[in-house]
Enzyme design. Sequence first.
Site, PDB file in Angstrom:
ATOM      1  N   LYS A  24      39.221  86.110   2.610  1.00  0.00           N
ATOM      2  CA  LYS A  24      39.574  86.220   3.873  1.00  0.00           C
ATOM      3  C   LYS A  24      40.932  86.859   4.046  1.00  0.00           C
ATOM      4  O   LYS A  24      41.315  87.742   5.005  1.00  0.00           O
ATOM      5  CB  LYS A  24      38.788  85.276   4.858  1.00  0.00           C
ATOM      6  CG  LYS A  24      37.406  84.942   4.596  1.00  0.00           C
ATOM      7  CD  LYS A  24      37.066  83.911   5.572  1.00  0.00           C
ATOM      8  CE  LYS A  24      37.891  82.639   5.480  1.00  0.00           C
ATOM      9  NZ  LYS A  24      37.290  81.677   4.552  1.00  0.00           N
ATOM     10  N   ARG A  47      45.378  78.837  -6.733  1.00  0.00           N
ATOM     11  CA  ARG A  47      46.121  78.769  -5.616  1.00  0.00           C
ATOM     12  C   ARG A  47      46.880  77.549  -5.304  1.00  0.00           C
ATOM     13  O   ARG A  47      48.146  77.438  -4.952  1.00  0.00           O
ATOM     14  CB  ARG A  47      45.335  79.225  -4.189  1.00  0.00           C
ATOM     15  CG  ARG A  47      46.170  79.474  -3.386  1.00  0.00           C
ATOM     16  CD  ARG A  47      45.792  80.049  -1.852  1.00  0.00           C
ATOM     17  NE  ARG A  47      44.599  79.023  -1.341  1.00  0.00           N
ATOM     18  CZ  ARG A  47      43.784  79.379  -0.190  1.00  0.00           C
ATOM     19  NH1 ARG A  47      43.950  80.502   0.294  1.00  0.00           N
ATOM     20  NH2 ARG A  47      42.983  78.556   0.218  1.00  0.00           N
ATOM     21  N   ARG A  61      33.872  79.350  12.819  1.00  0.00           N
ATOM     22  CA  ARG A  61      33.209  78.602  11.718  1.00  0.00           C
ATOM     23  C   ARG A  61      32.200  77.841  12.311  1.00  0.00           C
ATOM     24  O   ARG A  61      31.566  77.028  11.300  1.00  0.00           O
ATOM     25  CB  ARG A  61      34.382  77.726  11.324  1.00  0.00           C
ATOM     26  CG  ARG A  61      35.093  78.198   9.881  1.00  0.00           C
ATOM     27  CD  ARG A  61      36.106  77.064   9.613  1.00  0.00           C
ATOM     28  NE  ARG A  61      36.480  77.355   8.300  1.00  0.00           N
ATOM     29  CZ  ARG A  61      37.600  77.877   7.648  1.00  0.00           C
ATOM     30  NH1 ARG A  61      38.216  78.794   8.516  1.00  0.00           N
ATOM     31  NH2 ARG A  61      38.135  77.765   6.544  1.00  0.00           N
ATOM     32  N   ARG A 117      49.255  73.320  -0.997  1.00  0.00           N
ATOM     33  CA  ARG A 117      48.139  72.707   0.113  1.00  0.00           C
ATOM     34  C   ARG A 117      47.444  71.828  -0.804  1.00  0.00           C
ATOM     35  O   ARG A 117      46.701  71.705  -1.546  1.00  0.00           O
ATOM     36  CB  ARG A 117      47.320  74.113   0.286  1.00  0.00           C
ATOM     37  CG  ARG A 117      47.924  74.967   1.461  1.00  0.00           C
ATOM     38  CD  ARG A 117      46.925  76.159   1.923  1.00  0.00           C
ATOM     39  NE  ARG A 117      45.412  75.684   2.253  1.00  0.00           N
ATOM     40  CZ  ARG A 117      44.741  76.455   2.671  1.00  0.00           C
ATOM     41  NH1 ARG A 117      45.197  77.997   2.798  1.00  0.00           N
ATOM     42  NH2 ARG A 117      43.361  76.271   3.099  1.00  0.00           N
ATOM     43  N   ARG A 126      34.864  71.090   1.255  1.00  0.00           N
ATOM     44  CA  ARG A 126      35.023  72.416   2.196  1.00  0.00           C
ATOM     45  C   ARG A 126      34.058  73.141   1.936  1.00  0.00           C
ATOM     46  O   ARG A 126      33.341  73.864   2.923  1.00  0.00           O
ATOM     47  CB  ARG A 126      36.467  73.051   1.686  1.00  0.00           C
ATOM     48  CG  ARG A 126      37.546  72.359   1.969  1.00  0.00           C
ATOM     49  CD  ARG A 126      38.727  72.596   1.404  1.00  0.00           C
ATOM     50  NE  ARG A 126      39.293  74.004   1.835  1.00  0.00           N
ATOM     51  CZ  ARG A 126      40.104  74.715   1.079  1.00  0.00           C
ATOM     52  NH1 ARG A 126      40.916  74.136  -0.130  1.00  0.00           N
ATOM     53  NH2 ARG A 126      40.384  75.940   1.411  1.00  0.00           N
TER      54      ARG A 126
HETATM   55  P1  B4P Z   1      41.636  83.382   0.381  1.00  0.00           P
HETATM   56  O1  B4P Z   1      39.988  83.477   0.226  1.00  0.00           O
HETATM   57  O2  B4P Z   1      42.211  84.433   1.066  1.00  0.00           O
HETATM   58  O3  B4P Z   1      41.700  82.257   1.409  1.00  0.00           O
HETATM   59  P2  B4P Z   1      41.068  81.910   2.781  1.00  0.00           P
HETATM   60  O4  B4P Z   1      39.468  82.045   2.214  1.00  0.00           O
HETATM   61  O5  B4P Z   1      41.466  82.900   3.759  1.00  0.00           O
HETATM   62  O6  B4P Z   1      41.258  80.570   3.237  1.00  0.00           O
HETATM   63  P3  B4P Z   1      40.711  79.182   3.142  1.00  0.00           P
HETATM   64  O7  B4P Z   1      39.011  79.226   3.830  1.00  0.00           O
HETATM   65  O8  B4P Z   1      40.846  78.343   2.057  1.00  0.00           O
HETATM   66  O9  B4P Z   1      41.249  78.296   4.485  1.00  0.00           O
HETATM   67  P4  B4P Z   1      41.528  78.384   5.973  1.00  0.00           P
HETATM   68  O10 B4P Z   1      43.059  78.639   6.247  1.00  0.00           O
HETATM   69  O11 B4P Z   1      40.744  79.312   6.754  1.00  0.00           O
HETATM   70  O12 B4P Z   1      42.460  83.327  -0.742  1.00  0.00           O
HETATM   71  C1  B4P Z   1      42.035  82.213  -1.764  1.00  0.00           C
HETATM   72  C2  B4P Z   1      42.384  82.632  -3.149  1.00  0.00           C
HETATM   73  O13 B4P Z   1      41.707  83.682  -3.732  1.00  0.00           O
HETATM   74  C3  B4P Z   1      43.920  83.098  -3.025  1.00  0.00           C
HETATM   75  O14 B4P Z   1      44.601  82.510  -3.963  1.00  0.00           O
HETATM   76  C4  B4P Z   1      43.727  84.680  -3.454  1.00  0.00           C
HETATM   77  O15 B4P Z   1      44.715  85.035  -4.090  1.00  0.00           O
HETATM   78  C5  B4P Z   1      42.504  84.569  -4.326  1.00  0.00           C
HETATM   79  N1  B4P Z   1      41.981  86.067  -4.209  1.00  0.00           N
HETATM   80  C6  B4P Z   1      41.366  86.616  -3.052  1.00  0.00           C
HETATM   81  N2  B4P Z   1      40.439  87.598  -3.371  1.00  0.00           N
HETATM   82  C7  B4P Z   1      40.705  87.487  -4.658  1.00  0.00           C
HETATM   83  C8  B4P Z   1      39.913  88.444  -5.708  1.00  0.00           C
HETATM   84  N3  B4P Z   1      39.210  89.706  -5.358  1.00  0.00           N
HETATM   85  N4  B4P Z   1      39.794  87.953  -7.046  1.00  0.00           N
HETATM   86  C9  B4P Z   1      40.457  86.931  -7.384  1.00  0.00           C
HETATM   87  N5  B4P Z   1      41.239  86.252  -6.696  1.00  0.00           N
HETATM   88  C10 B4P Z   1      41.014  86.447  -5.267  1.00  0.00           C
HETATM   89  O16 B4P Z   1      41.080  77.032   6.605  1.00  0.00           O
HETATM   90  C11 B4P Z   1      41.863  75.921   6.013  1.00  0.00           C
HETATM   91  C12 B4P Z   1      41.290  74.519   6.842  1.00  0.00           C
HETATM   92  O17 B4P Z   1      41.575  74.706   8.176  1.00  0.00           O
HETATM   93  C13 B4P Z   1      39.716  74.220   6.987  1.00  0.00           C
HETATM   94  O18 B4P Z   1      39.217  73.699   5.623  1.00  0.00           O
HETATM   95  C14 B4P Z   1      39.578  73.575   8.121  1.00  0.00           C
HETATM   96  O19 B4P Z   1      39.831  72.218   7.882  1.00  0.00           O
HETATM   97  C15 B4P Z   1      40.557  73.912   9.099  1.00  0.00           C
HETATM   98  N6  B4P Z   1      40.176  75.117  10.072  1.00  0.00           N
HETATM   99  C16 B4P Z   1      40.528  76.502   9.904  1.00  0.00           C
HETATM  100  N7  B4P Z   1      39.874  77.250  10.702  1.00  0.00           N
HETATM  101  C17 B4P Z   1      39.169  76.405  11.389  1.00  0.00           C
HETATM  102  C18 B4P Z   1      37.832  76.465  12.325  1.00  0.00           C
HETATM  103  N8  B4P Z   1      37.620  77.674  13.036  1.00  0.00           N
HETATM  104  N9  B4P Z   1      37.381  75.460  12.948  1.00  0.00           N
HETATM  105  C19 B4P Z   1      37.494  74.302  12.259  1.00  0.00           C
HETATM  106  N10 B4P Z   1      38.390  73.985  11.306  1.00  0.00           N
HETATM  107  C20 B4P Z   1      39.222  75.126  10.910  1.00  0.00           C
END
Ligand code: B4P
Length: 190
Positions: A14, A128, A89, A134, A146
Amino acid sequence: MLNLVLFGPPGAGKGTQSQKLIDKYGLIHLSTGDLLRGEISQGTELGLEAKKLMDEGLLVPDAVVIGMISNKLDANKDAKGFIFDGFPRTVAQAEALDTLLESKSSAISGMVALEVDDDELERRLLLRGKDSGRPDDADPAIIRKRIKEYNDKTKPVAGYYKNQNKFTSINGIGSIEEIFSAIVAVIEKY
Ligand code: B4P
């Protein structure tokens, strides 16, 4: 106005795809994860509370993230549109977002969900975690928690947008460019 919800489990891509979509469409990026990590790095009271939950792989309370999003919408009144990354979420967050946008005579254009299997999610997040520092990316048990939080509380949000005929799912495995093209193809139909 283009208001896109980018949806998927932790590690689905995302944040990665959001950056590319912002460059292409000039949208404002609203990532609740980034906003919360900002609060943590500034050492605010909200950040201290959120950190405990985030480090354990749990969601922070709805009221906290809804308040943050509301402030950001107010601070960006002239935006061309928003990309919601990691929000909503829970169904309660989705309902609150509809109400907030309605009060601004706006609405969600659609949700795009990135589908990625659990083994690949774990692999990406651990990878990552080697650089990100993190705590929630470092431990396989936390990563699995998670993913469980996602399955229990977040997956039903897809149904919320399906009921509004605003849901599209795409394969989140492949190159970043391939996935980006698939998302753009969906957006161009809005
Ligand atoms: P991403 O996939 O981009 O990471 P993310 O989903 O955006 O982040 P995440 O869900 O972990 O955390 P968030 O900050 O929202 O990247 C993951 C990895 O994959 C990267 O290293 C990237 O390079 C790699 N990648 C991407 N595309 C790829 C591909 N095609 N092929 C190979 N590799 C690839 O949330 C963190 C915490 O915050 C939650 O656990 C919760 O505690 C809290 N939180 C956030 N929003 C909330 C909400 N709305 N409500 C309640 N709690 C919340």
